[in-house]
Design a protein around this motif. Structure first.
Motif: not given
Length: 73
Positions: A19-23, A12-14, A30-31
């Motif tokens: 990005t990991l950072e945005k989530v 779902k993130r992709k 933390g990422t």
């Protein structure tokens, strides 16, 4: 957390081009924590974090909590 749920979180993130950072920023962690959720390395998640990640990814929080995919994906 079930690894299948982790795979769903990553998918779902992709799909949403996040990005990991945005989530991580949105959820307030933390990422590395988001990465661990996606790998299934963290077996539990606080309720506020479940709601936040479900919100940003557009999935039902119960999908994360119960490992049930109620959205049909």
């Amino acid at each position: 957390m079930d690894n299948d749920i982790g795979k769903l979180l990553r998918k779902k993130r992709k799909e949403k081009k996040l990005t990991l950072e945005k989530v991580a920023e949105y959820v307030g962690v933390g990422t590395s924590t988001v990465a661990k959720w996606e790998r299934g390395a963290i077996k539990n998640m606080k309720r506020d974090k479940v709601n936040a990640i479900a919100s940003i990814l557009g999935i039902d929080p119960l999908t994360i909590v119960l490992g049930v995919n109620s959205s049909g994906d």
